[in-house]
Scaffold this motif. Structure first.
Motif, PDB file in Angstrom:
ATOM      1  N   LYS A  28       3.274 -24.202  22.780  1.00  0.00           N
ATOM      2  CA  LYS A  28       3.885 -23.132  22.644  1.00  0.00           C
ATOM      3  C   LYS A  28       5.283 -22.569  22.488  1.00  0.00           C
ATOM      4  N   ASN A  29       5.621 -22.768  21.468  1.00  0.00           N
ATOM      5  CA  ASN A  29       6.960 -22.895  21.255  1.00  0.00           C
ATOM      6  C   ASN A  29       7.228 -23.039  19.724  1.00  0.00           C
ATOM      7  N   PRO A  30       8.773 -21.011  20.603  1.00  0.00           N
ATOM      8  CA  PRO A  30       8.939 -20.967  19.029  1.00  0.00           C
ATOM      9  C   PRO A  30       9.503 -21.309  18.428  1.00  0.00           C
ATOM     10  N   LYS A  31      10.078 -22.187  18.792  1.00  0.00           N
ATOM     11  CA  LYS A  31      11.326 -22.749  17.728  1.00  0.00           C
ATOM     12  C   LYS A  31      10.773 -23.304  17.017  1.00  0.00           C
ATOM     13  N   LEU A  32       9.826 -23.412  16.964  1.00  0.00           N
ATOM     14  CA  LEU A  32       8.783 -24.859  16.735  1.00  0.00           C
ATOM     15  C   LEU A  32       7.833 -24.147  15.510  1.00  0.00           C
ATOM     16  N   GLY A  33       8.338 -25.020  14.277  1.00  0.00           N
ATOM     17  CA  GLY A  33       8.143 -25.008  12.963  1.00  0.00           C
ATOM     18  C   GLY A  33       6.382 -25.107  12.718  1.00  0.00           C
ATOM     19  N   MET A  34       5.934 -24.842  11.127  1.00  0.00           N
ATOM     20  CA  MET A  34       4.887 -25.077  10.850  1.00  0.00           C
ATOM     21  C   MET A  34       4.975 -26.740  10.494  1.00  0.00           C
ATOM     22  N   VAL A  35       4.534 -27.275  11.371  1.00  0.00           N
ATOM     23  CA  VAL A  35       4.830 -28.826  10.943  1.00  0.00           C
ATOM     24  C   VAL A  35       3.431 -30.098  11.150  1.00  0.00           C
ATOM     25  N   THR A  36       3.685 -30.296   9.623  1.00  0.00           N
ATOM     26  CA  THR A  36       2.766 -31.680   9.627  1.00  0.00           C
ATOM     27  C   THR A  36       3.010 -32.977   9.975  1.00  0.00           C
ATOM     28  N   LEU A  37       1.749 -33.584  10.243  1.00  0.00           N
ATOM     29  CA  LEU A  37       2.051 -34.886  10.970  1.00  0.00           C
ATOM     30  C   LEU A  37       1.515 -35.842   9.440  1.00  0.00           C
ATOM     31  N   ASN A  38       2.345 -36.480   9.018  1.00  0.00           N
ATOM     32  CA  ASN A  38       1.788 -36.703   7.515  1.00  0.00           C
ATOM     33  C   ASN A  38       1.172 -38.754   7.562  1.00  0.00           C
ATOM     34  N   SER A  39       1.893 -39.592   8.815  1.00  0.00           N
ATOM     35  CA  SER A  39       1.121 -40.597   9.259  1.00  0.00           C
ATOM     36  C   SER A  39       1.587 -41.078  10.185  1.00  0.00           C
ATOM     37  N   VAL A  40       1.099 -42.092  10.818  1.00  0.00           N
ATOM     38  CA  VAL A  40       1.065 -42.627  12.113  1.00  0.00           C
ATOM     39  C   VAL A  40       1.370 -44.269  12.266  1.00  0.00           C
ATOM     40  N   LYS A  41       2.196 -44.649  12.513  1.00  0.00           N
ATOM     41  CA  LYS A  41       2.682 -46.229  12.387  1.00  0.00           C
ATOM     42  C   LYS A  41       2.238 -46.915  14.595  1.00  0.00           C
ATOM     43  N   VAL A  42       1.383 -47.679  14.358  1.00  0.00           N
ATOM     44  CA  VAL A  42       0.421 -47.506  15.820  1.00  0.00           C
ATOM     45  C   VAL A  42       1.422 -49.812  15.654  1.00  0.00           C
TER      46      VAL A  42
END
Length: 139
Positions: A28-42
């Motif tokens: 719930k951070n108002p400074k956080l925009g609309m985030v999209t996660l593109n990929s995850v490398k483990v």
């Protein structure tokens, strides 16, 4: 070897789904925009998960400010997200989460612009070829 790759890729996909939901519904951070996660490398040893994101931010901020603020917020929340993720995953080890801005789209737009610019310059130098080849090109 292929089995290790498939395990880490499956885990990366699961981490991507779960973290995306946590960011959307629990942070719930108002400074956080609309985030999209593109990929995850483990990593193969499951020590780290590098998460690549893009963001659409608030008006009035530059793209660099939006990226920096979002990266800072997500990396500060990485511990919380990891603890929530540990409850969901069935693995013995939960990887450390590291967030990075994904510059792939920007690079793609830049390269597309360079290609269009080179084609326009080539067409200007050789107008006869451009008239003959114009039907073959796709923009």
């Amino acid at each position: 070897m292929p089995k290790d790759f498939s395990r880490t890729s499956r885990l990366g996909e699961q981490i991507q789904r779960e973290v995306a939901q946590m960011i959307q519904f629990e942070m719930k951070n108002p400074k956080l925009g609309m985030v999209t996660l593109n990929s995850v490398k483990v990593a193969k040893d499951l020590g780290y998960a590098d998460i690549y994101f893009t963001v659409m931010g608030a008006k009035g901020e530059t793209d660099a400010e939006i990226r920096a603020n979002t990266s800072k917020i997500l990396n500060e929340a990485a511990g919380y997200l990891r603890s929530q993720l540990a409850r969901i995953l069935t693995t013995r080890v939960t990887p450390q989460l590291r967030f990075h801005y994904d510059e792939t789209l920007e690079r793609g737009h830049h390269l597309t612009g360079l290609i269009k610019q080179a084609r326009a310059a080539d067409d200007a130098r050789h107008p006869d070829d451009a008239a003959n080849d114009g039907d073959d090109r796709q923009d």
